[in-house]
Scaffold this active site. Sequence first.
Site, PDB file in Angstrom:
ATOM      1  N   GLN A 272       6.334   6.916 -77.562  1.00 33.83           N
ATOM      2  CA  GLN A 272       4.925   7.311 -77.477  1.00 33.83           C
ATOM      3  C   GLN A 272       4.659   8.163 -76.239  1.00 33.83           C
ATOM      4  OE1 GLN A 272       2.222   6.418 -79.750  1.00 33.83           O
ATOM      5  NE2 GLN A 272       1.383   8.134 -78.595  1.00 33.83           N
TER       6      GLN A 272
ATOM      7  N   ARG B 210       4.365  12.637 -82.402  1.00 33.84           N
ATOM      8  CA  ARG B 210       5.369  11.573 -82.566  1.00 33.84           C
ATOM      9  C   ARG B 210       6.502  12.086 -83.456  1.00 33.84           C
ATOM     10  NH1 ARG B 210       3.862   6.254 -82.107  1.00 33.84           N
ATOM     11  NH2 ARG B 210       6.094   5.883 -82.258  1.00 33.84           N
TER      12      ARG B 210
ATOM     13  N   HIS C 189       6.972   1.474 -74.543  1.00 31.33           N
ATOM     14  CA  HIS C 189       6.800   2.281 -75.765  1.00 31.33           C
ATOM     15  C   HIS C 189       7.221   3.721 -75.429  1.00 31.33           C
ATOM     16  CE1 HIS C 189       5.618   3.366 -79.660  1.00 31.33           C
ATOM     17  NE2 HIS C 189       4.316   3.212 -79.623  1.00 31.33           N
TER      18      HIS C 189
ATOM     19  N   ARG D  20      11.325  -1.986 -83.662  1.00 32.56           N
ATOM     20  CA  ARG D  20      10.058  -2.397 -83.029  1.00 32.56           C
ATOM     21  C   ARG D  20      10.065  -3.906 -83.017  1.00 32.56           C
ATOM     22  NH1 ARG D  20       3.981  -0.272 -84.115  1.00 32.56           N
ATOM     23  NH2 ARG D  20       4.834   1.302 -82.713  1.00 32.56           N
TER      24      ARG D  20
ATOM     25  N   CYS E 168      -2.806   6.236 -77.835  1.00 33.78           N
ATOM     26  CA  CYS E 168      -1.654   6.161 -78.746  1.00 33.78           C
ATOM     27  C   CYS E 168      -2.069   5.817 -80.167  1.00 33.78           C
ATOM     28  CB  CYS E 168      -0.636   5.152 -78.208  1.00 33.78           C
ATOM     29  SG  CYS E 168      -1.248   3.466 -78.079  1.00 33.78           S
TER      30      CYS E 168
ATOM     31  N   ASP F  63      -5.577   2.265 -74.014  1.00 33.92           N
ATOM     32  CA  ASP F  63      -4.970   1.597 -75.172  1.00 33.92           C
ATOM     33  C   ASP F  63      -5.772   0.321 -75.428  1.00 33.92           C
ATOM     34  OD1 ASP F  63      -3.178   0.801 -77.164  1.00 33.92           O
ATOM     35  OD2 ASP F  63      -1.616   0.146 -75.768  1.00 33.92           O
TER      36      ASP F  63
HETATM   37  N1  NVA Z   1      -0.139  -1.728 -76.754  1.00 35.68           N
HETATM   38  C1  NVA Z   1      -0.192  -1.607 -78.198  1.00 35.68           C
HETATM   39  C2  NVA Z   1       0.368  -0.303 -78.639  1.00 35.68           C
HETATM   40  C3  NVA Z   1       0.286  -0.054 -80.122  1.00 35.68           C
HETATM   41  C4  NVA Z   1       0.917   1.238 -80.539  1.00 35.68           C
HETATM   42  C5  NVA Z   1       0.546  -2.772 -78.821  1.00 35.68           C
HETATM   43  O1  NVA Z   1       1.623  -3.125 -78.319  1.00 35.68           O
HETATM   44  O2  NVA Z   1       0.064  -3.337 -79.795  1.00 35.68           O
HETATM   45  N1   CP Z   2       1.022   4.487 -81.648  1.00 35.08           N
HETATM   46  C1   CP Z   2       1.787   3.766 -82.485  1.00 35.08           C
HETATM   47  O1   CP Z   2       2.917   3.386 -82.168  1.00 35.08           O
HETATM   48  O2   CP Z   2       1.219   3.534 -83.691  1.00 35.08           O
HETATM   49  P1   CP Z   2       1.737   2.532 -84.820  1.00 35.08           P
HETATM   50  O3   CP Z   2       1.572   1.142 -84.299  1.00 35.08           O
HETATM   51  O4   CP Z   2       0.848   2.821 -86.000  1.00 35.08           O
HETATM   52  O5   CP Z   2       3.175   2.840 -85.127  1.00 35.08           O
END
Ligand code: NVA
Ligand code: CP
Length: 303
Positions: free
Chosen positions: A133, A289, A130, A103, A261, A221
């Site tokens: 997800q 997930r 993502h 990530r 998500c 989101d």
């Molecule tokens: N769009 C959000 C998704 C978190 C799972 C982010 O990138 O923070």
């Molecule tokens: N939806 C998701 O990826 O959650 P986290 O940021 O908690 O991993």
Amino acid sequence: MNRHFLCLCDWSAAELDAMFSLARTLKQQQQQGQPHHLLAGKTLGMVFEKSSTRTRVSFEVGMFQLGGHALFLPSSSTQMGRGEPIKDTARVMSRYVDGIMIRTYSQSAIEELAHYAAVPVINALTDSYHPCQIMADLFTVLEHKGSYADRVYCWIGDGNNMANSWINAAAVFGFELRVATPPGYEPDEAVMARARQLGANILYTNDPYAAAAGAEVLNTDVWASMGQEQEQRQREKDFAGFQLNSDIVAVADSECLVLHCLPAHRGEEISDEVIEGPHSVVFDEAENRLHVQKAIMATLMQE
Ligand code: NVA
Ligand code: CP
């Protein structure tokens, strides 16, 4: 030749559909207490340059349930976090582990990692995409509706990593997608152009009601993603009118599903009433997930 899971756009509908079938089997086996050690003795390195609850826990638990082991590697405690080049990290980690989940911020960083890695690399979120997800989201729709490729999907909110991955999914699977964002927060232009070139059926609008009308799946989101925290105040102003609330649900299909998500900011991008309401399947989505990522890991990492 290694296959990586960096973007849904690198995979065919048939290949992703096979992952859903495997996820369904693995979920049943896990629920019935049957061992399913498809990755016995294998290890996954999990590199995190951003926070996580669901991704970290579901990958780690998933690896354990598959008979393998996962290492949590936050960048704050690795040499990569102190500037060791990605290409060196990729080659060193490949000598120890059987797969790398990462990530991070830029998609180009993950592509560089995959280029130099001798093991499969999984995208656990970048600023661009993502994909894990969206796989869990589609699997949740499949479970609740019995099918996913023939449904009408609606995205309301930021044109962010989630929106881009939904656009990729629309191109791969051929479903109808409506995307509503405020002006200035459109999804990535190149992602949209490539999807349309592939014949994707995508409506883009600034009107969330037009996007939601008759839709079978509503999805949103946070307005400020990780790394955009300093824009929170401005975004709260710019996204006024883009909340997924009961007025939006009222114009959607009467049996619609609501996805998020998570983590969610109740009262901002989604109302408390909707996320806690009868259309919401957000906790099934979060659980999935685990099952879907187990299928992704098994597909990539099994001998
Ligand atoms: N769009 C959000 C998704 C978190 C799972 C982010 O990138 O923070
Ligand atoms: N939806 C998701 O990826 O959650 P986290 O940021 O908690 O991993």
